[in-house]
Scaffold this motif. Structure first.
Motif, PDB file in Angstrom:
ATOM      1  N   MET A 104       4.849 -25.349  -8.489  1.00  0.00           N
ATOM      2  CA  MET A 104       3.973 -26.140  -8.983  1.00  0.00           C
ATOM      3  C   MET A 104       3.895 -26.074 -10.380  1.00  0.00           C
ATOM      4  SD  MET A 104       2.087 -27.655  -6.428  1.00  0.00           S
ATOM      5  CE  MET A 104       0.699 -27.957  -7.285  1.00  0.00           C
ATOM      6  N   ARG A 105       4.363 -25.473 -11.104  1.00  0.00           N
ATOM      7  CA  ARG A 105       4.873 -25.191 -12.455  1.00  0.00           C
ATOM      8  C   ARG A 105       5.655 -26.545 -12.817  1.00  0.00           C
ATOM      9  NH1 ARG A 105       7.679 -23.950 -16.679  1.00  0.00           N
ATOM     10  NH2 ARG A 105       6.966 -23.280 -18.534  1.00  0.00           N
ATOM     11  N   ARG A 106       6.667 -26.551 -12.317  1.00  0.00           N
ATOM     12  CA  ARG A 106       7.724 -27.743 -12.364  1.00  0.00           C
ATOM     13  C   ARG A 106       7.221 -29.065 -12.151  1.00  0.00           C
ATOM     14  NH1 ARG A 106      10.687 -26.073 -15.719  1.00  0.00           N
ATOM     15  NH2 ARG A 106      11.959 -27.919 -15.735  1.00  0.00           N
ATOM     16  N   LEU A 107       6.092 -29.397 -11.124  1.00  0.00           N
ATOM     17  CA  LEU A 107       5.384 -30.498 -11.079  1.00  0.00           C
ATOM     18  C   LEU A 107       4.635 -30.772 -12.184  1.00  0.00           C
ATOM     19  CD1 LEU A 107       4.837 -32.892  -8.822  1.00  0.00           C
ATOM     20  CD2 LEU A 107       3.039 -31.317  -8.043  1.00  0.00           C
ATOM     21  N   GLY A 108       4.046 -29.783 -12.709  1.00  0.00           N
ATOM     22  CA  GLY A 108       3.222 -29.963 -14.157  1.00  0.00           C
ATOM     23  C   GLY A 108       4.082 -30.698 -15.127  1.00  0.00           C
ATOM     24  N   VAL A 109       5.349 -30.092 -15.320  1.00  0.00           N
ATOM     25  CA  VAL A 109       6.376 -30.496 -16.310  1.00  0.00           C
ATOM     26  C   VAL A 109       6.522 -31.920 -15.947  1.00  0.00           C
ATOM     27  CG1 VAL A 109       8.568 -30.133 -16.753  1.00  0.00           C
ATOM     28  CG2 VAL A 109       7.144 -28.211 -16.711  1.00  0.00           C
TER      29      VAL A 109
ATOM     30  N   LEU B 239       5.036 -34.312 -14.131  1.00  0.00           N
ATOM     31  CA  LEU B 239       3.619 -35.148 -14.297  1.00  0.00           C
ATOM     32  C   LEU B 239       3.506 -35.359 -16.031  1.00  0.00           C
ATOM     33  CD1 LEU B 239       1.281 -33.805 -11.698  1.00  0.00           C
ATOM     34  CD2 LEU B 239       2.280 -35.901 -11.679  1.00  0.00           C
ATOM     35  N   ASN B 240       3.754 -34.334 -16.816  1.00  0.00           N
ATOM     36  CA  ASN B 240       3.588 -34.473 -18.240  1.00  0.00           C
ATOM     37  C   ASN B 240       4.338 -35.594 -18.652  1.00  0.00           C
ATOM     38  OD1 ASN B 240       4.713 -33.641 -21.165  1.00  0.00           O
ATOM     39  ND2 ASN B 240       2.636 -33.288 -20.905  1.00  0.00           N
TER      40      ASN B 240
ATOM     41  N   LEU C 130       8.894 -40.326  -8.874  1.00  0.00           N
ATOM     42  CA  LEU C 130       7.413 -40.407  -9.284  1.00  0.00           C
ATOM     43  C   LEU C 130       7.083 -41.734  -9.985  1.00  0.00           C
ATOM     44  CD1 LEU C 130       6.050 -36.651  -9.808  1.00  0.00           C
ATOM     45  CD2 LEU C 130       5.486 -38.506  -8.138  1.00  0.00           C
ATOM     46  N   VAL C 131       8.185 -41.683 -11.212  1.00  0.00           N
ATOM     47  CA  VAL C 131       7.712 -42.869 -12.050  1.00  0.00           C
ATOM     48  C   VAL C 131       7.797 -44.291 -11.461  1.00  0.00           C
ATOM     49  CG1 VAL C 131       8.767 -44.438 -14.023  1.00  0.00           C
ATOM     50  CG2 VAL C 131       8.405 -41.905 -14.231  1.00  0.00           C
ATOM     51  N   TRP C 132       8.841 -44.469 -10.329  1.00  0.00           N
ATOM     52  CA  TRP C 132       9.026 -45.846  -9.690  1.00  0.00           C
ATOM     53  C   TRP C 132       7.910 -45.810  -8.432  1.00  0.00           C
ATOM     54  CZ3 TRP C 132      11.965 -49.672 -11.101  1.00  0.00           C
ATOM     55  CH2 TRP C 132      13.011 -49.485 -12.100  1.00  0.00           C
ATOM     56  N   THR C 133       7.364 -44.740  -8.274  1.00  0.00           N
ATOM     57  CA  THR C 133       6.123 -44.842  -7.456  1.00  0.00           C
ATOM     58  C   THR C 133       4.842 -45.150  -8.112  1.00  0.00           C
ATOM     59  OG1 THR C 133       7.351 -43.431  -5.814  1.00  0.00           O
ATOM     60  CG2 THR C 133       4.978 -43.822  -5.417  1.00  0.00           C
ATOM     61  N   VAL C 134       4.679 -44.659  -9.289  1.00  0.00           N
ATOM     62  CA  VAL C 134       3.296 -44.703  -9.942  1.00  0.00           C
ATOM     63  C   VAL C 134       3.366 -45.953 -10.828  1.00  0.00           C
ATOM     64  CG1 VAL C 134       2.211 -43.643 -11.727  1.00  0.00           C
ATOM     65  CG2 VAL C 134       3.121 -42.009 -10.007  1.00  0.00           C
TER      66      VAL C 134
END
Length: 486
Positions: free
Chosen positions: A1-6, A8-9, A77-81
């Motif tokens: 989850m920590r890497r996911l936060g990275v 998402l930032n 994530l970028v290409w999805t968001v």
């Protein structure tokens, strides 16, 4: 989850940068007073606000260097968001448009596919049509490559991002010692070609807004047009010639363009084995289709057949998707040949889709090597490209990619067929979306679009465009247990 936060930032940073790109269509809307300014302004506000909120919530997890796995997750994530925010101007201006169709249109734009659910394009505000093609321009070279040039300013390395997003099998090759310089160099060449294309269109007779709009979609090999009739609207041999030249140029390796511009020399082109194969295959396709059309009486004169064959073959082979004729009504061999070309013709590190010419060349050489080994079992027969021996690891990676590509194409075709589509429409829609072409045959031919698909079919094609743009493996790796294992 920590890497996911990275991750998402970093996604929030790209989202805020993306909001800034909406300023151009807003400025055009204000200049032309085309009634689209409110849609653009609201989209900018919501996009920037969303990016700022996520950045605020994750700012303590900003990394100094991305891990390899972070790069794949970040890109996906970028290409999805981003398509969700890219769809906002369409949703706001066209209140009857569903989110599914708006997201599909935006995904088609950012993946430089060119598939559309919209009709009545001539009546849309010019700024909205500009936004659609600007999405293709941003996605053609890759929003991520632009982010790679910006991430070093934030103290974040971008090598893993570029490796995850760059099309082609030989991703480790650098054009400059620093990855940010590589990204900037590619964008400088991309912007230069876009400017030259726009000037060419203007000199050929387009209005300035049409020239800018089509320059974006030509150099990105996206294929969106501001007219329902696509390039048939202009009915101009000069306009078509400009389009053919720049579609071919954009179908080449932008790394080769960069080396040629930096060294002020044509030698990089002469040393590029992909370029020779690409141009040779396209020319052969044009001559074959033109001759076939004359033979079957579609066009009575060879010059006329050459004009229509050249434009439409180049358009499909480069996965652009423009049309000057309803080629779906031609004898079946011609459109099938053009669909085949779209699957492999464009060069690696180009804006085009498909498996890329480099992979095709490597597969042909590997096949001939295996045939030679059957005759000479003990012979050492290396696979070479451009005079250099290709490592076995690259061959294995290409073989794996080809297996995934074949399974994906088959699965999407079967899924679309199971939903009730006829085989021609299902197969061509699968081919057109996975290879980021756009128009296909049947109901999704150049005389139609994807508006007749139900929501489930639309989401299948949306996923296919994402998979094709990120070259399958980048997305599928997220679903392996090894990716999430510490």
């Amino acid at each position: 989850m920590r890497r996911l936060g990275v991750v998402l930032n970093l996604v929030s940073v790209v989202t805020m940068i993306f909001a800034a790109t909406m300023l151009l269509p807003l400025a055009v809307s204000l200049a032309l007073r085309d009634r689209g300014e409110l849609a653009h302004a609201e989209a900018i506000f919501f996009t920037a606000l969303s990016g700022a909120l996520v950045w605020t919530l994750t700012r303590r997890r900003s990394p100094r260097e991305l891990h390899t796995r972070d790069g794949f997750l970040f890109v996906t994530l970028v290409w999805t968001v981003l398509p969700a925010f890219a769809a906002l101007p369409l949703l706001i201006y066209l209140p009857g448009l569903s989110f599914t169709d708006a997201y599909f249109e935006a995904m088609s734009g950012l993946t430089a596919t060119g598939a559309t659910v919209l009709s009545g394009l001539d009546a849309l505000p010019p700024s909205l049509n500009l936004w659609r093609t600007q999405l293709q321009w941003l996605g053609g070279m890759g929003v991520i490559v632009l982010a790679v040039a910006v991430l070093p300013l934030l103290g974040v390395g971008g090598r893993q991002v570029l490796k995850a997003e760059t099309p082609g099998p030989m991703k480790e090759k650098q054009l400059t010692p620093r990855i940010a310089q590589t990204a900037k160099g590619l964008w400088y060449v991309y912007a230069l070609l876009t400017a030259l294309c726009g000037v060419g269109y203007a000199l050929a007779g387009m209005t300035w807004i049409d020239a800018l709009t089509h320059a974006f979609s030509t150099v990105s090999l996206g294929g969106y047009s501001s007219h329902d009739a696509s390039f048939a609207y202009f009915n101009s041999a000069a306009v078509e010639l400009v389009a053919i030249v720049f579609m071919l140029v954009a179908g080449l390796n932008f790394g080769t363009h960069f080396l040629a511009v930096r060294g002020i020399s044509l030698r990089p082109y002469a040393a590029d084995p992909e370029m020779r194969a690409f141009l040779g295959m396209v020319c052969a396709g044009v001559l074959l289709v033109a001759g076939y059309l004359v033979l079957h009486g579609v066009y009575a004169e060879l010059p006329t057949a050459l004009r229509y064959a050249a434009f439409n073959v180049v358009s499909l082979a480069t996965t652009t998707g423009y049309a000057t004729a309803d080629y779906a009504a031609w004898p079946l061999f011609a459109p099938l040949l053009m669909l085949l070309l779209c699957t492999f013709c464009t060069c690696s590190l180009s804006a085009g889709g498909g498996i890329k010419m480099m992979r095709a060349l490597l597969m042909f050489q590997q096949a001939f090597r295996e045939l030679a080994r059957m005759v000479h079992p003990r012979a050492l027969i290396p696979v070479k490209l451009g005079g250099q021996v290709v490592e076995s690891s690259i061959i294995f990676a290409v073989l794996a990619y080809m297996l995934v590509y074949g399974v994906t194409m088959t699965a999407i075709t079967m899924l679309l067929t199971a939903t009730g589509l006829d085989f021609v429409t299902a197969f061509s829609a699968s081919t057109a979306t996975v290879n980021n072409l756009g128009p296909g045959l049947g109901n999704v031919g150049p005389a139609g679009n994807y508006a007749g698909f139900n929501h489930f079919q639309t989401w299948i094609c949306t996923a296919a465009m994402l998979l094709g743009r990120l070259e399958l493996i980048t997305v599928f790796v997220l679903f392996t247990p090894a990716f999430w294992r510490k």
